[in-house]
Design a protein around this motif. Sequence first.
Motif, short mmCIF file in Angstrom:
data_model
loop_
_atom_site.label_atom_id
_atom_site.label_comp_id
_atom_site.label_asym_id
_atom_site.label_seq_id
_atom_site.Cartn_x
_atom_site.Cartn_y
_atom_site.Cartn_z
N VAL A 243 14.15 30.42 54.02
CA VAL A 243 14.13 29.01 53.64
C VAL A 243 13.28 28.77 52.40
N THR A 244 13.63 27.71 51.70
CA THR A 244 12.78 27.13 50.67
C THR A 244 13.05 25.63 50.66
N PHE A 245 12.16 24.87 50.02
CA PHE A 245 12.31 23.42 50.05
C PHE A 245 12.74 22.88 48.69
N ASP A 246 13.27 21.66 48.69
CA ASP A 246 13.57 20.96 47.45
C ASP A 246 12.74 19.67 47.44
N GLN A 279 2.22 20.90 55.00
CA GLN A 279 1.77 21.42 56.29
C GLN A 279 2.86 21.27 57.34
N ALA A 280 3.51 20.11 57.38
CA ALA A 280 4.59 19.90 58.35
C ALA A 280 5.74 20.87 58.09
N TYR A 281 6.01 21.16 56.82
CA TYR A 281 7.06 22.13 56.49
C TYR A 281 6.71 23.49 57.07
N THR A 290 1.55 33.87 54.57
CA THR A 290 1.40 33.66 53.13
C THR A 290 1.81 32.25 52.73
N ALA A 291 2.57 31.57 53.59
CA ALA A 291 3.02 30.21 53.30
C ALA A 291 2.13 29.14 53.91
N ILE A 292 1.00 29.51 54.52
CA ILE A 292 0.09 28.49 55.03
C ILE A 292 -0.42 27.68 53.83
N PRO A 293 -0.25 26.37 53.85
CA PRO A 293 -0.62 25.57 52.67
C PRO A 293 -2.13 25.56 52.43
N GLY A 295 -4.11 22.74 51.02
CA GLY A 295 -4.06 21.37 50.53
C GLY A 295 -2.67 21.05 50.00
N PRO A 296 -2.58 20.51 48.76
CA PRO A 296 -1.28 20.14 48.20
C PRO A 296 -0.56 21.30 47.51
N HIS A 297 -0.80 22.52 47.98
CA HIS A 297 -0.18 23.71 47.38
C HIS A 297 0.33 24.62 48.50
N ILE A 298 1.48 25.23 48.25
CA ILE A 298 2.07 26.15 49.22
C ILE A 298 2.79 27.24 48.44
N ARG A 299 2.70 28.48 48.89
CA ARG A 299 3.37 29.59 48.20
C ARG A 299 4.68 29.88 48.92
N MET A 300 5.80 29.59 48.25
CA MET A 300 7.11 29.81 48.85
C MET A 300 7.97 30.80 48.09
N TYR A 301 7.71 31.03 46.80
CA TYR A 301 8.58 31.98 46.10
C TYR A 301 8.22 33.40 46.56
N ARG A 302 9.28 34.18 46.80
CA ARG A 302 9.12 35.51 47.37
C ARG A 302 10.44 36.25 47.25
N ALA A 303 10.43 37.54 47.53
CA ALA A 303 11.65 38.34 47.46
C ALA A 303 11.83 39.11 48.76
N LEU A 304 13.07 39.25 49.19
CA LEU A 304 13.42 40.04 50.36
C LEU A 304 14.47 41.07 49.94
N ARG A 305 14.38 42.24 50.54
CA ARG A 305 15.26 43.34 50.16
C ARG A 305 16.13 43.74 51.34
#
Length: 520
Positions: A243-246, A279-281, A290-293, A295-305
Amino acid sequence: MAAGTDRLASPDRRRLLTAGAAVLGAAASAQLWVPATAHAAATTLPENVFSLGVASGDPLPDGVVLWTRLAPEPLNGGGMPQQNVAVQWEISPDPRFASSVRRGTATARPEYGHSVHVDVRGLKPGRDYWYRFRAGGRISPAGRTRTAPRPLASGGSLRLALASCQNWQHGYFTPYADMLAQDPDVVLFVGDYIYESGPSATAVRRHEGSGEPYTLTQYRNRYAQYRGDPDLQRMHARAPWVVTFDDHEVDNDFAGEVPQDPDKQTHDAFTARLTAAYQAYYEHMPVRATAIPNGPHIRMYRALRFGRLARLNVLDTRQYRSDQAVSQEGAQDPALTMLGAAQKRWLTDGLRNSDTRWNLVASQIMMAETDLLAGPGKLWYYDAWDGYQAERDALLGELASVRNPVVLSGDRHLTMISDLKRDFADPSSAVVGAEFVGTSISSNGDQDQAAFHAQWDPLKAGNPHWKLIDAHRGYHLFDIREDAVDAQVRVVSTVLKTQATARTLARFRVADGRPGVHKV
């Protein structure tokens, strides 16, 4: 999602064998299950404590994330006591749970909405597994997941479903019933999992609450409402999701820390809203720590193989972008960024160094040009990649030297399948890749097809790279093999009722070593 000897059975045979696995697993879950190492809960929890179901995500060759959230009162903040709760988990190669390969205890904490994210490791590559949870004397439904193939495995296949844009108020999530029947190895969701709009009296089904969500409790309630959709819940329990968000997970058309309406939301107020939304996301998605926010920042970009067959690059095109342009001149400003410096460097390095047959890019918003002006001149959507043309053009230049790039997008509420051109300003420019913009699950409801084509067909001449545009609801299904990616545009008859029929509207192919997409 297997290669060589990693696949236990052929794709069709595996789907036949597992068609009833969720039912078997659910029946097995009704039995009393108490791991030997479990610590009994202090009190019995309500019967519907697993009301939001179960899910898995981000599969690795040796592991996967297992998710659930304890919420006996899902639309009232969850309804759990303000204390930690022990949650036992179990994962098995058998839908009847005759044996366990991994089990343990996680802690559901009130500060994370009593959500549970178990990053299971030590599994075998390319295998189906079943999992379940237990807390306070209650047992969850069973879910099925699948690990990725060995990193260097050759051959095999991957069935991937692309979904986005599920507006609760616009209709039921009927495309997921068909997706379940198609049995994908993995589901890629590229944004707009919830919508932040307030409730509408004329909606097909009404949003909870009295307005837009701003606080953590309000976002939790909105996610809980969406998670209650039975078709969505069943699909989460059938296959791992990536998943990722828009924008709608936070605020329509936001950019970085700039809201849609900065005259109505101060910077401090909007960063507080971002903090709650992210946080709710995290609390409702099967993602790693790695996606634990922060504050107003969250790390979502990543790669899967997925073996040597495919690398999936998952982007975040919201959090790091410059504020949207408001003119053609602004859209061509080289100072504007969609990805931010660090993410852009990560993406280009990953593409340059990739040794996989297919290089997939999950982009929340459309990369190919959309010229909205019939005849001479140009008119663009500034919220999409058209509004960040210098960076988009540089990325297209990178794709020209990448093996088999395929971009998978959402946002538009339309199916838009295109060739990616090296330079969209030059009709004779080389084709460097293919893009599939998946239609919405329910957003825009059942559109008037005649009205859609009357509006959009005149634009085709100015967009010769488009291979298909369509306004039915549904999703895209991809069968990825070494020689080709075969794509189906799956659409449903309606989202205004709880039941719908599904069909393949069109089929497309991207052939190995031939940039671009071709209708079959």
